[in-house]
Motif scaffolding. Sequence first.
Motif, short mmCIF file in Angstrom:
data_model
loop_
_atom_site.label_atom_id
_atom_site.label_comp_id
_atom_site.label_asym_id
_atom_site.label_seq_id
_atom_site.Cartn_x
_atom_site.Cartn_y
_atom_site.Cartn_z
N ALA A 1 0.75 -1.05 0.02
CA ALA A 1 -0.24 0.09 -0.05
C ALA A 1 0.80 1.25 0.09
O ALA A 1 0.43 2.28 0.46
CB ALA A 1 -0.72 0.12 1.16
N GLY A 2 2.25 1.30 -0.30
CA GLY A 2 2.99 2.30 -0.33
C GLY A 2 2.81 3.46 -1.27
O GLY A 2 2.36 4.55 -0.87
N ALA A 3 2.05 3.13 -2.37
CA ALA A 3 1.51 4.39 -3.37
C ALA A 3 0.42 4.64 -2.99
O ALA A 3 0.30 5.83 -2.97
CB ALA A 3 1.38 3.59 -4.81
N ALA A 4 -0.34 3.95 -2.39
CA ALA A 4 -1.76 4.58 -1.55
C ALA A 4 -1.58 5.46 -0.60
O ALA A 4 -2.15 6.71 -0.43
CB ALA A 4 -2.69 3.50 -1.34
N ASN A 5 -0.54 5.28 0.20
CA ASN A 5 0.09 5.98 1.32
C ASN A 5 0.62 7.44 0.81
O ASN A 5 0.48 8.42 1.35
CB ASN A 5 1.10 5.33 2.21
CG ASN A 5 0.49 4.19 3.19
OD1 ASN A 5 -0.80 4.30 3.51
ND2 ASN A 5 1.22 3.12 3.40
N TRP A 6 1.44 7.37 -0.17
CA TRP A 6 1.92 8.69 -0.95
C TRP A 6 0.82 9.40 -1.28
O TRP A 6 0.68 10.63 -1.21
CB TRP A 6 2.67 8.19 -2.20
CG TRP A 6 3.10 9.28 -2.94
CD1 TRP A 6 4.56 9.98 -2.65
CD2 TRP A 6 2.76 9.95 -3.86
NE1 TRP A 6 4.54 10.91 -3.46
CE2 TRP A 6 3.69 11.04 -4.29
CE3 TRP A 6 1.61 10.13 -4.72
CZ2 TRP A 6 3.21 11.95 -5.43
CZ3 TRP A 6 0.99 10.75 -5.93
CH2 TRP A 6 2.15 11.69 -5.91
N VAL A 7 -0.54 8.87 -1.92
CA VAL A 7 -1.44 9.77 -2.35
C VAL A 7 -1.83 10.16 -0.90
O VAL A 7 -2.50 11.40 -1.07
CB VAL A 7 -2.44 8.88 -3.10
CG1 VAL A 7 -3.77 9.53 -3.21
CG2 VAL A 7 -2.20 8.38 -4.63
N LYS A 8 -2.17 9.52 0.12
CA LYS A 8 -2.41 10.16 1.40
C LYS A 8 -1.96 11.04 1.84
O LYS A 8 -2.35 12.14 2.15
CB LYS A 8 -2.73 9.19 2.33
CG LYS A 8 -3.51 9.61 3.76
CD LYS A 8 -3.43 8.18 4.73
CE LYS A 8 -4.03 8.79 5.87
NZ LYS A 8 -4.32 7.63 6.80
N ALA A 9 -0.49 11.13 1.72
CA ALA A 9 0.43 12.36 2.16
C ALA A 9 0.40 13.23 1.45
O ALA A 9 0.25 14.58 1.78
CB ALA A 9 1.88 11.81 2.24
N VAL A 10 0.27 13.38 0.00
CA VAL A 10 0.18 14.45 -0.95
C VAL A 10 -1.14 14.99 -0.82
O VAL A 10 -1.19 16.31 -0.94
CB VAL A 10 0.58 13.98 -2.42
CG1 VAL A 10 0.30 14.95 -3.21
CG2 VAL A 10 1.96 13.39 -2.59
N SER A 11 -2.24 14.25 -0.64
CA SER A 11 -3.52 14.89 -0.55
C SER A 11 -3.60 15.71 0.61
O SER A 11 -4.47 16.63 0.73
CB SER A 11 -4.70 13.81 -0.74
OG SER A 11 -4.58 13.15 -1.88
N ALA A 12 -3.00 15.23 1.88
CA ALA A 12 -3.20 16.04 2.94
C ALA A 12 -2.37 17.35 2.81
O ALA A 12 -2.97 18.46 3.36
CB ALA A 12 -2.71 14.93 4.24
N ALA A 13 -1.21 17.23 2.29
CA ALA A 13 -0.43 18.28 2.07
C ALA A 13 -0.89 19.31 1.15
O ALA A 13 -0.83 20.54 1.21
CB ALA A 13 0.87 17.90 1.68
N LEU A 14 -1.50 18.93 0.07
CA LEU A 14 -1.79 19.76 -1.12
C LEU A 14 -3.32 19.24 -1.48
O LEU A 14 -3.64 18.57 -2.58
CB LEU A 14 -1.12 19.65 -2.24
CG LEU A 14 0.28 19.94 -2.21
CD1 LEU A 14 1.13 19.31 -3.08
CD2 LEU A 14 0.54 21.40 -1.84
N PRO A 15 -4.49 19.63 -0.76
CA PRO A 15 -5.63 19.22 -0.94
C PRO A 15 -6.33 19.70 -2.03
O PRO A 15 -7.45 19.23 -2.50
CB PRO A 15 -6.52 19.66 0.35
CG PRO A 15 -5.67 20.84 1.05
CD PRO A 15 -4.23 20.45 0.69
N MET A 16 -5.83 20.88 -2.77
CA MET A 16 -6.34 21.37 -3.79
C MET A 16 -6.34 20.63 -5.05
O MET A 16 -6.73 20.45 -6.24
CB MET A 16 -5.98 22.81 -4.11
CG MET A 16 -4.45 22.79 -4.80
SD MET A 16 -3.27 22.23 -3.45
CE MET A 16 -2.67 23.90 -2.64
N LEU A 17 -5.17 19.32 -5.19
CA LEU A 17 -4.95 18.57 -6.17
C LEU A 17 -5.99 17.38 -6.34
O LEU A 17 -6.37 16.97 -5.28
CB LEU A 17 -3.50 17.81 -6.00
CG LEU A 17 -2.43 18.84 -5.85
CD1 LEU A 17 -1.15 18.14 -5.60
CD2 LEU A 17 -2.41 19.76 -7.18
N LYS A 18 -6.49 17.04 -7.60
CA LYS A 18 -7.14 16.03 -7.90
C LYS A 18 -6.40 14.87 -8.30
O LYS A 18 -6.00 14.86 -9.55
CB LYS A 18 -8.18 16.57 -8.57
CG LYS A 18 -9.23 17.26 -7.97
CD LYS A 18 -10.24 17.48 -8.95
CE LYS A 18 -11.36 18.56 -8.33
NZ LYS A 18 -11.26 19.51 -7.25
#
Length: 82
Positions: A1-18
């Motif tokens: 689940a490493g890639a899904a965790n990356w998505v979680k981290a980036v989404s939290a830091a940059l919530p404006m990204l889709k």
Amino acid sequence: AGAANWVKAVSAALPMLKINPTSGVDLDNAGNFLQNGAFGVGLVAPLFPPDVVAAKNWDQIQANAEKVIGNVKSAGPYKGKI
């Protein structure tokens, strides 16, 4: 689940990204990406393996589609901004 965790981290830091990941998404983990903040996912090869297409094994492609749809549905509704 490493890639899904990356998505979680980036989404939290940059919530404006889709974020719509395509690399690393497969029939079993598509829902994990969505649960971790992905706006959508893309997958072709896992859904349509070249050997399965070449063999015209449409039943297997349907089974693949049903599997990924079930996986995505289990992720629940999208909770971010559209």
